[in-house]
Design an enzyme around this catalytic site. Sequence first.
Site, PDB file in Angstrom:
ATOM      1  N   GLY A 180       5.651   5.029   5.657  1.00 37.95           N
ATOM      2  CA  GLY A 180       4.421   5.500   6.047  1.00 37.95           C
ATOM      3  C   GLY A 180       2.918   4.688   7.479  1.00 37.95           C
TER       4      GLY A 180
ATOM      5  CG  ASP B 215       0.516   1.038   0.085  1.00 36.09           C
ATOM      6  OD1 ASP B 215      -0.983   1.379  -0.580  1.00 36.09           O
ATOM      7  OD2 ASP B 215       1.341   1.288  -0.483  1.00 36.09           O
TER       8      ASP B 215
ATOM      9  CG  MET C 285      -3.366   7.147  -1.528  1.00 34.03           C
ATOM     10  SD  MET C 285      -2.696   7.036   0.125  1.00 34.03           S
ATOM     11  CE  MET C 285      -1.874   8.622   0.479  1.00 34.03           C
TER      12      MET C 285
ATOM     13  CD  GLU D  27     -20.363   3.027 -12.819  1.00 39.48           C
ATOM     14  OE1 GLU D  27     -19.934   4.407 -12.519  1.00 39.48           O
ATOM     15  OE2 GLU D  27     -21.821   2.490 -12.058  1.00 39.48           O
TER      16      GLU D  27
ATOM     17  CE  LYS E 116     -23.756   1.092 -14.863  1.00 35.52           C
ATOM     18  NZ  LYS E 116     -22.985   0.166 -15.020  1.00 35.52           N
TER      19      LYS E 116
ATOM     20  CB  SER F  39     -24.075   8.993 -12.423  1.00 37.65           C
ATOM     21  OG  SER F  39     -24.188   8.051 -11.451  1.00 37.65           O
TER      22      SER F  39
HETATM   23  P1  ATP Z   1       5.701   2.032   3.155  1.00 36.79           P
HETATM   24  O1  ATP Z   1       5.021   1.032   2.630  1.00 36.79           O
HETATM   25  O2  ATP Z   1       4.305   2.291   3.975  1.00 36.79           O
HETATM   26  O3  ATP Z   1       6.422   2.719   2.062  1.00 36.79           O
HETATM   27  P2  ATP Z   1       7.938   1.248   4.038  1.00 36.79           P
HETATM   28  O4  ATP Z   1       8.444   0.564   5.416  1.00 36.79           O
HETATM   29  O5  ATP Z   1       8.151   0.462   2.915  1.00 36.79           O
HETATM   30  O6  ATP Z   1       6.683   2.014   3.801  1.00 36.79           O
HETATM   31  P3  ATP Z   1      10.151   3.090   3.567  1.00 36.79           P
HETATM   32  O7  ATP Z   1      10.230   4.181   3.546  1.00 36.79           O
HETATM   33  O8  ATP Z   1      10.226   2.170   2.052  1.00 36.79           O
HETATM   34  O9  ATP Z   1       8.302   3.058   4.154  1.00 36.79           O
HETATM   35  O10 ATP Z   1      11.128   2.588   4.620  1.00 36.79           O
HETATM   36  C1  ATP Z   1      10.828   3.261   5.808  1.00 36.79           C
HETATM   37  C2  ATP Z   1      12.488   3.343   6.325  1.00 36.79           C
HETATM   38  O11 ATP Z   1      13.638   2.131   6.578  1.00 36.79           O
HETATM   39  C3  ATP Z   1      13.020   3.913   5.447  1.00 36.79           C
HETATM   40  O12 ATP Z   1      13.580   5.358   5.996  1.00 36.79           O
HETATM   41  C4  ATP Z   1      14.936   3.431   5.521  1.00 36.79           C
HETATM   42  O13 ATP Z   1      15.028   4.495   6.960  1.00 36.79           O
HETATM   43  C5  ATP Z   1      14.236   2.251   6.477  1.00 36.79           C
HETATM   44  N1  ATP Z   1      14.937   1.076   4.986  1.00 36.79           N
HETATM   45  C6  ATP Z   1      14.356   1.417   4.110  1.00 36.79           C
HETATM   46  N2  ATP Z   1      15.078   0.134   3.012  1.00 36.79           N
HETATM   47  C7  ATP Z   1      16.341   0.000   3.601  1.00 36.79           C
HETATM   48  C8  ATP Z   1      17.108  -0.433   3.010  1.00 36.79           C
HETATM   49  N3  ATP Z   1      17.933  -1.186   2.224  1.00 36.79           N
HETATM   50  N4  ATP Z   1      18.558  -0.768   4.428  1.00 36.79           N
HETATM   51  C9  ATP Z   1      18.037  -0.020   5.221  1.00 36.79           C
HETATM   52  N5  ATP Z   1      17.430   0.116   5.044  1.00 36.79           N
HETATM   53  C10 ATP Z   1      16.172   0.910   5.220  1.00 36.79           C
END
Ligand code: ATP
Length: 328
Positions: free
Chosen positions: A15, A132, A174, A192, A218, A220
């Site tokens: 992300g 996050d 989120m 709250e 309160k 609201s």
């Molecule tokens: P966010 O915290 O925003 O979700 P993230 O880095 O944890 O970010 P993921 O979608 O879990 O996001 O991982 C990003 C990419 O990393 C995946 O699409 C994949 O290509 C690679 N990846 C994740 N886990 C593995 C794994 N266990 N082995 C190999 N590649 C991985």
Amino acid sequence: MTNKIKKIAVFTSGGDSPGMNAAIRSVVRTCAFLKLECVAIYRGYQGMIDGDFKNMDARSVNNIINKGGTVLKSARCEDFRTKEGRQKAYDQLRANNIDAFVVIGGNGSFAGAQLFNEEFDFPVMGIPGTIDNDIIGTSFTIGFDTAINTVVEAIDKIRDTASSHNRLFFVEVMGRDVGHIALNAGVGAGAEEILIPEQNLGLERLLDSLKRSKKSGKSSSIVIVAEGDKIGKNVFQLKEYVEEHLPIYDVRVSVLGHMQRGGNPTCFDRVLASRMGVRAVEALIEGKTNYMVGVRDTKLVLVPISEAIKEHTKINTELIKVSDIMTT
Ligand code: ATP
């Protein structure tokens, strides 16, 4: 110091988060400063497999420090989870004489990097980029500060309308697995109640708290609900439940959604990203590999990726106490 590393690749994965551009800029400029070659990889691991590379110099990253998102694009890549996919990625890196990479992303991206390092003995370094703030070993991830400020700003605006109409608002933020955004923004915005995945307050406690709030005068109320809240009802179901059991309230729902990921990074995130980018390149040329750059007590630290991906960070119980006291 070793001189083995002459060419470093940088990319964003998973992300996107505000401040990733500042981290890219920092890695590129640190390479330029140290007279190392630098290559950007577009679309994360997918771009690595496809050879979507671009040579970078100090001027390639002009005017991006203030921009949200990631100029290198991000992607999720199923192929990289397979041995064949990773072999293709390795072949592309070798064909381009790349000696090491810096991955800016979250837990999944780091897990992929660790595996890649183990399979090909290829030097990797991680920079935590996720809104996050759920990565062990660093007090802050890049993007978290911007995200909580965005949420606070949104809630301030919602409060204006809530108090004008004596309304109760459920605001969904989120956080599927962790409640750091909800808890921090909730305390910052004077919510709250704050419902987070780490705690099940229960519906009774929520109703009691809302009754108390009304009694205490309160006009609201704002209740922050993390996506993964453990009560087990989504914000719309919560609204129905409260309307049924506490008809005194005029309830509204606001789901903040993806606006929490966007926007110009705060100064805090820009500075953090700039520091982490420098440290990531320095660590690679010191011969270190398989680490994430973290920050603890204002100092940068190197955390083994294996530690960083073990589990999510725990919720700050002191902040939960503060929140409880503030809602008296
Ligand atoms: P966010 O915290 O925003 O979700 P993230 O880095 O944890 O970010 P993921 O979608 O879990 O996001 O991982 C990003 C990419 O990393 C995946 O699409 C994949 O290509 C690679 N990846 C994740 N886990 C593995 C794994 N266990 N082995 C190999 N590649 C991985």
